[in-house]
Design an enzyme around this catalytic site. Structure first.
Site, short mmCIF file in Angstrom:
data_model
loop_
_atom_site.label_atom_id
_atom_site.label_comp_id
_atom_site.label_asym_id
_atom_site.label_seq_id
_atom_site.Cartn_x
_atom_site.Cartn_y
_atom_site.Cartn_z
N ARG A 1 19.35 11.17 41.22
CA ARG A 1 20.28 12.11 41.84
C ARG A 1 21.60 11.43 42.17
O ARG A 1 22.68 12.00 41.96
CB ARG A 1 19.68 12.71 43.12
CG ARG A 1 18.59 13.72 42.85
CD ARG A 1 18.43 14.69 44.01
NE ARG A 1 19.64 15.49 44.22
CZ ARG A 1 19.85 16.22 45.31
NH1 ARG A 1 18.95 16.26 46.27
NH2 ARG A 1 20.95 16.92 45.45
N ASP B 1 25.48 14.99 49.23
CA ASP B 1 26.09 14.35 48.06
C ASP B 1 27.37 13.55 48.35
O ASP B 1 27.86 12.83 47.48
CB ASP B 1 26.37 15.40 46.96
CG ASP B 1 27.25 16.55 47.43
OD1 ASP B 1 28.01 16.38 48.40
OD2 ASP B 1 27.18 17.64 46.81
N HIS C 1 21.77 17.34 56.88
CA HIS C 1 20.56 16.93 56.16
C HIS C 1 20.62 15.49 55.67
O HIS C 1 19.86 15.10 54.79
CB HIS C 1 20.30 17.89 54.99
CG HIS C 1 19.96 19.28 55.45
ND1 HIS C 1 20.02 20.40 54.65
CD2 HIS C 1 19.56 19.73 56.66
CE1 HIS C 1 19.66 21.47 55.34
NE2 HIS C 1 19.39 21.09 56.57
N CYS D 1 12.22 0.91 63.09
CA CYS D 1 13.09 0.50 64.20
C CYS D 1 14.34 1.36 64.34
O CYS D 1 15.14 1.16 65.24
CB CYS D 1 13.50 -0.97 64.04
SG CYS D 1 14.65 -1.27 62.68
N ALA E 1 33.53 28.78 45.15
CA ALA E 1 34.28 27.93 46.07
C ALA E 1 35.58 27.41 45.45
O ALA E 1 36.65 27.45 46.06
CB ALA E 1 33.40 26.75 46.50
P1 OAD Z 1 20.72 26.88 47.85
O1 OAD Z 1 20.42 26.28 46.52
O2 OAD Z 1 19.59 27.48 48.60
O3 OAD Z 1 21.83 27.98 47.72
C1 OAD Z 1 23.02 27.75 47.01
C2 OAD Z 1 23.97 28.90 47.24
O4 OAD Z 1 25.20 28.58 46.62
C3 OAD Z 1 23.50 30.25 46.69
O5 OAD Z 1 23.68 31.25 47.67
C4 OAD Z 1 24.44 30.49 45.51
O6 OAD Z 1 24.72 31.87 45.30
C5 OAD Z 1 25.69 29.75 45.98
N1 OAD Z 1 26.60 29.30 44.90
C6 OAD Z 1 26.28 28.94 43.63
N2 OAD Z 1 27.39 28.57 42.96
C7 OAD Z 1 28.42 28.67 43.83
C8 OAD Z 1 29.83 28.41 43.75
N3 OAD Z 1 30.38 27.97 42.63
N4 OAD Z 1 30.58 28.64 44.85
C9 OAD Z 1 30.03 29.08 46.00
N5 OAD Z 1 28.71 29.34 46.13
C10 OAD Z 1 27.92 29.14 45.07
O7 OAD Z 1 21.44 25.72 48.70
P2 OAD Z 1 21.58 25.55 50.28
O8 OAD Z 1 21.75 26.86 50.95
O9 OAD Z 1 22.60 24.51 50.50
O10 OAD Z 1 17.81 20.78 52.12
O11 OAD Z 1 20.16 24.96 50.62
C11 OAD Z 1 19.89 24.56 51.92
C12 OAD Z 1 18.99 23.36 51.91
O12 OAD Z 1 17.83 23.63 51.14
C13 OAD Z 1 19.57 22.13 51.25
O13 OAD Z 1 20.42 21.38 52.11
C14 OAD Z 1 18.35 21.35 50.91
C15 OAD Z 1 17.47 22.45 50.38
O14 OAD Z 1 16.09 22.23 50.50
C16 OAD Z 1 17.31 19.56 52.11
O15 OAD Z 1 17.22 18.89 51.12
C17 OAD Z 1 16.84 19.13 53.45
#
Ligand code: OAD
Length: 227
Positions: A64, A94, A109, A120, A218
């Site tokens: 990754r 990232d 996260h 520790c 975005a």
């Molecule tokens: P998700 O993969 O759940 O959701 C990604 C979101 O980004 C979706 O709503 C898409 O529609 C949107 N999306 C895709 N392309 C996009 C773009 N070009 N511009 C704007 N939006 C776009 O990701 P997260 O909500 O970040 O946790 O997921 C939350 C957490 O779940 C992550 O931090 C991770 C995962 O398990 C850990 O690893 C602890």
């Protein structure tokens, strides 16, 4: 698209998820091409998996890291970095906001670029090709400083995030599905605290907290909204 008069707000918070980095080429977690579609988190992203087979878990994170390094921040990241007085709360690990020039980023996260010792509590940045394995302080086994499934979020990080959000008057959520708690509660927290709430997402989350939902990516929406 109408430019946002962001100068009228005194405290802005950008709240970002995986979609923020999608146009840079970093895969999201859910939906088409999502990481959890190809990789079972029980094998790659939890403490049990790490204890069973640390090398397998570290190799997943090494791959990754390598793929993230091949990606570059986009214009949307740069727009956010151009407003240094705004707060950034991200679910992303990232480091893209920092690479675009943002200095203060609350990483809910954790980070792909940090290690911590569960024995520790020692933490250190790590940008090497291969993860360092042994804690220099106590000899414990270092692990990526990432919130894996089943891990608790750092209480101080959560407190900093919620303080920032409670005190903002403009909350802009970008690229999150809003499925993972406690982050999923932040739009409501912002709304309850009186902030004007905007969502930017090509597939909006459906959360009711938002005053304005901009259906778009975005990298396209942020420059139009702010410049
Ligand atoms: P998700 O993969 O759940 O959701 C990604 C979101 O980004 C979706 O709503 C898409 O529609 C949107 N999306 C895709 N392309 C996009 C773009 N070009 N511009 C704007 N939006 C776009 O990701 P997260 O909500 O970040 O946790 O997921 C939350 C957490 O779940 C992550 O931090 C991770 C995962 O398990 C850990 O690893 C602890």
């Amino acid at each position: 698209m109408e430019r946002l008069q962001h100068e009228e707000f005194t405290s802005i918070v950008f709240f970002t998820g995986a979609g923020m980095s999608a146009e840079s080429g970093v895969p999201t977690y859910r939906g088409k091409g999502g990481i959890w579609k190809d990789y079972d988190y029980e094998e790659y992203a939890c403490q049990d998996a790490f204890e069973r087979d640390p090398d397998k878990v570290l190799e997943f994170h090494r791959i990754r890291r390598r793929s993230v390094l091949l990606c570059q921040p986009h214009e949307g990241h740069r727009v956010i970095a151009s407003i240094p007085e705004a707060g950034i709360v991200t679910q992303n690990i990232d480091g893209m906001h920092q690479r675009a020039g943002s200095e203060e980023v609350i990483e809910l996260h954790g980070s792909l670029w940090r290690l911590r010792c569960p024995e520790c509590g020692f933490r250190k940045e790590d940008f090497g090709e291969v993860y360092e394995k042994k804690c220099s302080e106590c000899g414990g086994r270092l692990r990526p400083d990432i919130i894996w499934f089943g891990d608790m979020l750092d209480p101080l990080v959560m407190q900093n995030a919620s303080t920032l959000i409670k005190n903002c008057d403009l909350f802009i959520s970008i690229g999150t599905s809003g499925t993972v708690w406690p982050a999923a509660g932040y739009p409501d927290l912002a709304k309850r605290s009186g902030a004007y709430c905007i969502e930017i997402n090509p597939e909006p989350s459906g959360a009711t907290a938002y005053d304005r939902v901009i259906e778009g990516s975005a990298g396209e929406v942020l420059p139009k909204l702010f410049h």
